[in-house]
Design an enzyme around this catalytic site. Structure first.
Site, PDB file in Angstrom:
ATOM      1  N   HIS A 174      -9.471   0.996   5.569  1.00 26.10           N
ATOM      2  CA  HIS A 174      -8.144   1.266   6.149  1.00 26.10           C
ATOM      3  C   HIS A 174      -8.280   2.269   7.298  1.00 26.10           C
ATOM      4  CE1 HIS A 174      -4.026   2.662   6.589  1.00 26.10           C
ATOM      5  NE2 HIS A 174      -3.666   1.527   6.029  1.00 26.10           N
ATOM      6  N   ASN A 192       0.865  -1.188   0.000  1.00 26.93           N
ATOM      7  CA  ASN A 192       0.000   0.000   0.000  1.00 26.93           C
ATOM      8  C   ASN A 192       0.898   1.234   0.000  1.00 26.93           C
ATOM      9  OD1 ASN A 192      -1.791   2.072   0.516  1.00 26.93           O
ATOM     10  ND2 ASN A 192      -2.257   1.421   2.622  1.00 26.93           N
ATOM     11  N   TRP A 193       0.971   1.881  -1.151  1.00 25.00           N
ATOM     12  CA  TRP A 193       1.887   3.035  -1.289  1.00 25.00           C
ATOM     13  C   TRP A 193       1.324   4.305  -0.646  1.00 25.00           C
ATOM     14  CZ3 TRP A 193       4.011   2.881  -7.062  1.00 25.00           C
ATOM     15  CH2 TRP A 193       4.823   1.737  -7.206  1.00 25.00           C
ATOM     16  N   LYS A 194       0.048   4.274  -0.286  1.00 22.33           N
ATOM     17  CA  LYS A 194      -0.607   5.472   0.271  1.00 22.33           C
ATOM     18  C   LYS A 194      -0.418   6.658  -0.696  1.00 22.33           C
ATOM     19  CE  LYS A 194       0.015   3.370   4.726  1.00 22.33           C
ATOM     20  NZ  LYS A 194       0.108   3.468   6.174  1.00 22.33           N
ATOM     21  N   GLY A 230       2.879  -1.117   4.220  1.00 22.75           N
ATOM     22  CA  GLY A 230       2.850   0.290   3.843  1.00 22.75           C
ATOM     23  C   GLY A 230       4.248   0.779   3.481  1.00 22.75           C
ATOM     24  N   GLY A 231       4.879   1.466   4.422  1.00 24.29           N
ATOM     25  CA  GLY A 231       6.174   2.118   4.178  1.00 24.29           C
ATOM     26  C   GLY A 231       7.205   1.262   3.463  1.00 24.29           C
ATOM     27  N   GLY A 272       2.648   2.355  10.689  1.00 24.36           N
ATOM     28  CA  GLY A 272       3.567   3.470  10.454  1.00 24.36           C
ATOM     29  C   GLY A 272       4.337   3.915  11.685  1.00 24.36           C
ATOM     30  N   GLU A 326      -6.588   4.749   8.171  1.00 29.56           N
ATOM     31  CA  GLU A 326      -6.430   6.171   7.814  1.00 29.56           C
ATOM     32  C   GLU A 326      -7.724   6.733   7.229  1.00 29.56           C
ATOM     33  OE1 GLU A 326      -2.856   5.746   5.472  1.00 29.56           O
ATOM     34  OE2 GLU A 326      -1.801   5.152   7.308  1.00 29.56           O
ATOM     35  N   SER A 370       3.720  -1.925  10.346  1.00 32.64           N
ATOM     36  CA  SER A 370       5.181  -1.906  10.523  1.00 32.64           C
ATOM     37  C   SER A 370       5.840  -3.233  10.143  1.00 32.64           C
ATOM     38  CB  SER A 370       5.552  -1.497  11.952  1.00 32.64           C
ATOM     39  OG  SER A 370       5.115  -0.167  12.209  1.00 32.64           O
ATOM     40  N   GLU A 383      -4.973  -4.987  11.077  1.00 34.55           N
ATOM     41  CA  GLU A 383      -3.967  -3.939  11.236  1.00 34.55           C
ATOM     42  C   GLU A 383      -4.231  -3.163  12.523  1.00 34.55           C
ATOM     43  OE1 GLU A 383      -2.016  -2.667   7.319  1.00 34.55           O
ATOM     44  OE2 GLU A 383      -3.913  -1.611   7.420  1.00 34.55           O
TER      45      GLU A 383
HETATM   46  P1  PGA Z   1       3.007   0.419   7.537  1.00 28.19           P
HETATM   47  O1  PGA Z   1       1.507   0.615   6.997  1.00 28.19           O
HETATM   48  O2  PGA Z   1       3.522  -0.866   6.949  1.00 28.19           O
HETATM   49  O3  PGA Z   1       3.745   1.616   7.035  1.00 28.19           O
HETATM   50  O4  PGA Z   1       2.923   0.354   9.016  1.00 28.19           O
HETATM   51  C1  PGA Z   1       0.636  -0.479   6.889  1.00 28.19           C
HETATM   52  C2  PGA Z   1      -0.681  -0.035   6.322  1.00 28.19           C
HETATM   53  O5  PGA Z   1      -1.098   1.106   6.564  1.00 28.19           O
HETATM   54  O6  PGA Z   1      -1.341  -0.810   5.611  1.00 28.19           O
END
Ligand code: PGA
Length: 233
Positions: free
Chosen positions: A88, A8-10, A216-217, A164, A90, A195, A158
């Site tokens: 998600h 997930n590149w956001k 994510g990251g 993050g 966010e 993470s 999650e």
């Molecule tokens: P992260 O994000 O790996 O940067 O913690 C995970 C996500 O939001 O799906």
């Protein structure tokens, strides 16, 4: 069944050139990999990136209409995109998405023929208050109300406090939640996210008993993401 590794590149990266470079590096590193790999880039890059399965990060709950700035499930499907992330944390926290809205989006996405990566997870406060299972139960009951379970549904566990932050959830605790989710959602693949890195991916794919990872990251760093993908071996 193969493990499913989702990136997930956001809202990253900023330029198409960077998106192409990251995508191509992952594509060549992941070829012949032991996992199913899906990249969820910002929607504007979806029609351009070719050669790996793609997912959208969001869709609107309605099929079409006067919703300036929004993107429909049908549009995404028409591009050949396979998955969409729904629920998600966010989106829930920063964009006020409720369980009810998430439920509508899940139904709209499945109705359009997309596979859904349905995200759930407790906040730090809820965890500290001992409400984790209650929260997961509610998110599943409301978010998946009236949804038939099928191979089009993937659940991503999650914990909000792990996203993050570098503070990934312990293996034992993850396993407990994954097992709990499996008692409530039949036949869906269950992923862990929060993470995930090259140096901790293997324990989630092994001891924690997940069907894959939502990353994510680390999915923006090709070398590290390829290490994660290869952990599915
Ligand atoms: P992260 O994000 O790996 O940067 O913690 C995970 C996500 O939001 O799906």
């Amino acid at each position: 069944m193969k493990k499913l590794i989702v990136g997930n590149w956001k809202m990253n990266p900023v330029t198409l050139a960077e998106a192409n470079a990251i995508f191509d590096a992952i594509k060549s590193g992941a070829s012949g990999s032991p996992a199913d790999v899906v990249i969820c880039p910002p929607a504007i890059f979806l029609p351009v990136l070719k050669g790996m399965s793609l997912g959208a990060q969001n869709i609107h709950s309605e099929e079409r209409g006067a919703f300036t700035g929004e993107l429909s499930a049908g549009m995404v499907k028409d591009l050949g995109v396979v998955y969409v992330i729904v629920g998600h944390s966010e989106r829930r926290t920063l964009f006020g998405e409720t369980d009810e809205l998430v439920n509508k989006k899940v139904k709209t996405a499945l109705g359009a023929g997309l596979k859904v990566i349905f995200c759930i997870g407790e906040t730090a406060e809820e965890r500290d208050a001992g409400q984790k299972q209650e929260v997961l139960k509610r998110q599943i009951a409301k978010g998946l109300a009236g949804v038939g379970y099928s191979d089009s549904l993937v659940v991503a566990y999650e914990p909000v406090w792990a996203i993050g932050t570098g503070n990934n959830c312990g293996v034992e605790e993850t396993k407990e939640s994954i097992d709990f989710i499996r008692t409530r959602v039949k036949d869906a693949r269950v992923l862990y996210g929060g993470s995930v890195r090259g140096d901790n991916a293997k324990e989630y794919l092994g001891d924690a008993g997940t069907d894959g990872l939502l990353v994510g990251g680390a999915s923006l760093k090709p070398e590290e993401f390829i290490t994660i993908i290869n952990s599915a071996n």
